[in-house]
Motif scaffolding. Structure first.
Motif, short mmCIF file in Angstrom:
data_model
loop_
_atom_site.label_atom_id
_atom_site.label_comp_id
_atom_site.label_asym_id
_atom_site.label_seq_id
_atom_site.Cartn_x
_atom_site.Cartn_y
_atom_site.Cartn_z
N SER A 2 11.67 134.44 34.45
CA SER A 2 12.62 134.46 35.43
C SER A 2 13.69 133.50 34.70
CB SER A 2 11.90 133.44 36.16
OG SER A 2 11.38 132.04 35.49
N ILE A 3 14.63 133.21 35.52
CA ILE A 3 15.92 132.40 35.11
C ILE A 3 15.69 130.83 35.62
CG2 ILE A 3 18.30 131.89 35.62
CD1 ILE A 3 18.25 135.05 36.43
N LEU A 4 15.54 129.95 34.49
CA LEU A 4 15.52 128.62 35.01
C LEU A 4 17.10 127.93 34.90
CD1 LEU A 4 13.90 126.02 35.26
CD2 LEU A 4 14.21 125.67 32.66
N VAL A 5 17.34 127.07 36.25
CA VAL A 5 18.67 126.50 36.11
C VAL A 5 18.33 124.75 35.87
CG1 VAL A 5 20.56 126.04 37.87
CG2 VAL A 5 19.48 128.57 37.68
N THR A 6 18.92 124.39 35.00
CA THR A 6 19.24 123.08 35.03
C THR A 6 20.22 122.61 35.66
OG1 THR A 6 20.66 122.66 33.04
CG2 THR A 6 18.47 123.28 32.63
N GLY A 7 20.19 121.34 36.15
CA GLY A 7 21.37 120.78 37.03
C GLY A 7 21.03 121.50 38.65
N THR A 65 15.51 133.41 30.64
CA THR A 65 17.00 133.19 30.69
C THR A 65 17.32 131.75 31.21
OG1 THR A 65 17.16 135.49 31.30
CG2 THR A 65 19.02 133.80 32.03
N LEU A 66 18.21 131.18 30.57
CA LEU A 66 18.39 129.73 30.65
C LEU A 66 20.04 129.31 31.06
CD1 LEU A 66 17.72 126.61 30.49
CD2 LEU A 66 18.10 126.66 28.10
N PHE A 67 19.90 128.60 32.21
CA PHE A 67 21.38 128.14 32.45
C PHE A 67 21.47 126.57 32.28
CE2 PHE A 67 24.44 126.41 35.69
CZ PHE A 67 25.56 126.99 35.04
N ALA A 90 10.71 128.40 22.62
CA ALA A 90 10.18 129.25 23.37
C ALA A 90 10.68 130.87 23.33
CB ALA A 90 10.50 128.60 24.69
N GLY A 91 11.63 131.06 22.34
CA GLY A 91 12.02 132.50 22.16
C GLY A 91 12.89 132.88 23.18
N ILE A 92 13.42 132.11 23.72
CA ILE A 92 14.65 132.54 24.98
C ILE A 92 15.67 133.32 24.20
CG2 ILE A 92 15.93 131.61 26.75
CD1 ILE A 92 13.81 129.61 27.53
N GLN A 93 15.87 134.17 24.81
CA GLN A 93 17.10 135.03 23.98
C GLN A 93 18.35 135.38 25.12
OE1 GLN A 93 17.31 136.48 20.71
NE2 GLN A 93 15.95 134.75 20.50
N ARG A 94 18.43 134.55 26.05
CA ARG A 94 19.60 134.74 27.03
C ARG A 94 19.91 133.42 27.61
NH1 ARG A 94 15.60 138.67 27.36
NH2 ARG A 94 16.27 140.91 27.32
N ILE A 95 20.90 132.77 27.04
CA ILE A 95 21.39 131.42 27.54
C ILE A 95 22.88 131.62 28.21
CG2 ILE A 95 22.06 129.32 26.72
CD1 ILE A 95 19.74 129.99 24.47
N VAL A 96 23.01 131.04 29.05
CA VAL A 96 24.57 130.63 29.67
C VAL A 96 24.58 129.22 29.60
CG1 VAL A 96 26.22 130.70 31.63
CG2 VAL A 96 24.59 132.69 30.99
N TYR A 97 25.60 128.62 28.74
CA TYR A 97 26.08 127.12 28.58
C TYR A 97 27.22 126.75 29.28
CZ TYR A 97 26.99 122.65 26.53
OH TYR A 97 27.43 121.56 26.56
N LEU A 98 27.07 125.66 30.30
CA LEU A 98 28.42 125.27 30.64
C LEU A 98 29.04 124.17 29.96
CD1 LEU A 98 29.96 125.79 33.49
CD2 LEU A 98 29.15 123.52 34.33
N LEU A 179 24.41 135.22 33.88
CA LEU A 179 23.16 135.03 33.93
C LEU A 179 22.66 136.46 34.37
CD1 LEU A 179 22.80 131.51 35.52
CD2 LEU A 179 21.93 132.16 33.40
N LEU A 180 23.06 137.28 35.33
CA LEU A 180 22.17 138.32 35.85
C LEU A 180 22.51 139.35 34.91
CD1 LEU A 180 23.46 138.50 39.67
CD2 LEU A 180 20.99 138.09 38.55
#
Length: 292
Positions: A2-7, A65-67, A90-98, A179-180
């Motif tokens: 899944s995609i984790l959204v912080t904030g 996936t991490l936002f 955690a081996g996450i290979q999909r990141i979007v950083y604001l 993210l998608l």
């Protein structure tokens, strides 16, 4: 996965979650109090605090996936770097950083330098990420709409060079699309940077003129007095934040916050339409004031 959204409970994070949920993406919303969070249909709320490492380790389990969105707080850098480190673990290979536009240049502005330091970590560790660099938010001016309407003064000391303000709805649209795209890719995508801007460079005088046009009565620009600007901000925010924003405004006066020539074309390509204009934002804001 899944995609984790912080904030997740902020204006941008919540808008990103709504867009992802509408696309049927599996979404987790990170919040300190999941019991108080009203998640959209299909969205899972998970407990976590970016200063609490065990809670973040648990929140990142099963995430691909991490936002990463951090509020401007005194320990922002610790929160961001710790979360990136845990994502790597955690081996996450999909990141979007604001991040923020001009973080590499406005080194005397604390929250700009923090975000650029996080960008440097993403680059150094070769993390597969989309780095979003938004300009000054148009919606910041929604907080001063009553002052403008009641006193006929635009009080934000933007200066005379110009700021390519961006609508937060456009930020959320680009973030969700990024993210998608990463989440649905068969593997890790190359690192990229996208600058998020509006179509116009807005000065203090220009902003006042746009508000005057929308309200149908004169609105004056309050001027470039940074002492007054810091004092006004400090009435609503902690003194460290008021000083941080004073330093940002000083850089606006000296350098502006201007879009690069290609930025609007890239935005239009990602959005499938032109970025929203400050004039349209003001018109919408004024219309909402007359209907409430």
């Amino acid at each position: 996965m899944s995609i984790l959204v912080t904030g997740a409970t902020g204006s941008i994070g919540s808008a990103v979650i709504e867009r992802l949920a509408a696309e049927g993406a599996p979404v987790r919303a990170l919040t300190r109090a999941p019991g108080n969070y009203k998640a959209p249909a299909g969205v899972q709320s998970v407990a976590g605090d970016m200063t609490d490492i065990p809670s973040m380790r648990a929140a990142l389990q099963g995430v691909d996936t991490l936002f990463l969105l951090n509020a401007v707080v005194p320990d922002e850098l610790t929160q961001a770097l710790a979360t990136l480190g845990l994502a790597r673990e955690a081996g996450i290979q999909r990141i979007v950083y604001l991040s923020v536009l001009n973080g590499d240049r406005f080194t005397d502005v604390p929250h700009f330098t923090v975000k650029y330091a996080v960008e440097r970590a993403i680059e150094q560790f070769d993390l597969p990420a989309t780095v979003l660099r938004p300009s000054y938010f148009m919606q910041n001016d929604a907080n001063i709409k009553d002052v403008i309407a009641q006193h006929g003064v635009y009080p934000m000391a933007l200066g005379k060079v110009g700021v390519s303000m961006v609508d937060t709805r456009d930020i959320a649209d680009v973030a969700a699309a990024s993210l998608l795209r990463r989440s649905r890719a068969s593997g890790a995508l190359p690192r990229e940077v996208i600058e998020l801007v509006g179509p116009d460079a807005i000065t203090g005088e220009g902003a006042a003129a746009i508000w005057s046009e929308a309200l149908g009565r004169p609105v004056a620009y309050g001027g470039d007095d940074l002492d007054a600007a810091e004092a006004n901000i400090a009435r609503q925010q902690p003194s460290w934040a008021a000083y941080d924003l004073r330093l940002m405004l000083a850089r606006f006066h000296a350098d502006g916050m201007l879009a690069k020539p290609a930025a609007n074309g890239i935005m239009t390509s990602v959005l499938g339409r032109a970025p929203r204009s400050y004039r349209d934002f003001v018109r919408e804001t004024v219309a909402s004031m007359t209907t409430t």
